[in-house]
Scaffold this active site. Structure first.
Site, PDB file in Angstrom:
ATOM      1  N   CYS A 155       0.840  -1.212   0.000  1.00 38.86           N
ATOM      2  CA  CYS A 155       0.000   0.000   0.000  1.00 38.86           C
ATOM      3  C   CYS A 155       0.869   1.254   0.000  1.00 38.86           C
ATOM      4  O   CYS A 155       0.547   2.256  -0.658  1.00 38.86           O
ATOM      5  CB  CYS A 155      -0.899   0.021   1.233  1.00 38.86           C
ATOM      6  SG  CYS A 155      -2.023  -1.364   1.343  1.00 38.86           S
TER       7      CYS A 155
HETATM    8  C1  BEZ Z   1       0.578  -4.673   1.898  1.00 40.62           C
HETATM    9  O1  BEZ Z   1       0.190  -3.566   1.560  1.00 40.62           O
HETATM   10  O2  BEZ Z   1       1.733  -5.013   1.733  1.00 40.62           O
HETATM   11  C2  BEZ Z   1      -0.368  -5.645   2.526  1.00 40.62           C
HETATM   12  C3  BEZ Z   1      -1.493  -5.215   3.182  1.00 40.62           C
HETATM   13  C4  BEZ Z   1      -2.341  -6.134   3.794  1.00 40.62           C
HETATM   14  C5  BEZ Z   1      -2.070  -7.483   3.706  1.00 40.62           C
HETATM   15  C6  BEZ Z   1      -0.939  -7.900   3.021  1.00 40.62           C
HETATM   16  C7  BEZ Z   1      -0.076  -6.990   2.408  1.00 40.62           C
END
Ligand code: BEZ
Length: 211
Positions: free
Chosen positions: A45
């Protein structure tokens, strides 16, 4: 609630990092991209938000407003934005919805319980100036989205909103386009007086009309 192409994008009022927003009023006459993130302070994210911030001028050029969402609250988003600016090189320059009670996430069916019952998936909704949904995309948490593809789709949506054409596989702005299947040859003569190439009666190709 399932949100499908052609539906009016559900309206909502929600707190964001840039103050409370009523979605339809905030969109005004612009196009919009509403996209969700599973959670704050997560790696994929962080890269996605940084990239969208970097290419925001490309959205502005196309008269498109962008707005993000995650199920954390606005205070958390604001703390996280410090990290995003520091690590991704561009401060977050668009609003992020705080949605801890899942009000907007539920309205747009952004939580897929068989993937995760509390976090949003990576949804994208492109909304036209008529407030209708023009595109939906759903990616899992583990796969970051390609926002250059979102821009490419917007180019196609904006072109096909104004001309009776469709865009072929892997088209990019400036490439040849296809005359819409519903357009007869007779009507096409009026619409495209410079002509086209008939590859098959149902596959009629011409240069992009607004270039
Ligand atoms: C991420 O943004 O890396 C992420 C967010 C939630 C679960 C797994 C990965």
């Amino acid at each position: 609630m399932t949100v499908r192409l052609g539906d009016i994008a559900p309206d909502f009022t929600a707190p964001t990092t840039q103050g409370e927003i009523s979605f339809h009023e905030w969109l005004g006459d612009s196009w919009g991209v509403l996209f969700s993130h599973p959670k704050d302070f997560t790696p994929v994210c962080t890269t996605e938000l940084g990239y969208v911030a970097k290419i925001k001028p490309e959205f502005d050029k196309r008269n498109v407003k962008v707005i993000g969402l995650s199920v954390d609250d606005v205070a958390s988003h604001l703390r996280w934005e410090g990290d995003i600016g520091e690590t991704q090189g561009t401060p977050v320059n668009f609003p992020m919805i705080g949605d801890p009670d899942h009000k907007v996430a539920d309205l747009y069916d952004m939580i897929h319980p068989n993937a995760n019952d509390t976090l949003t998936v990576r949804s994208v909704f492109i909304v036209g100036p008529d407030k209708k949904v023009k595109l939906t995309l759903t990616y899992p948490a583990s796969t970051g989205r390609n926002f250059d593809e979102i821009l490419r789709v917007i180019d196609s949506l904006q072109l096909t909103a104004n001309y009776k054409v469709a865009t072929p596989a892997n088209w990019v702005d400036g490439g040849d386009v296809i005359i819409g299947a519903a357009v007869t040859d007779e009507d096409a003569k009026q619409l495209f007086p410079n002509g086209w190439t008939t590859v098959k009666p149902y596959l009629r190709v011409l240069p992009q009309p607004n270039k």
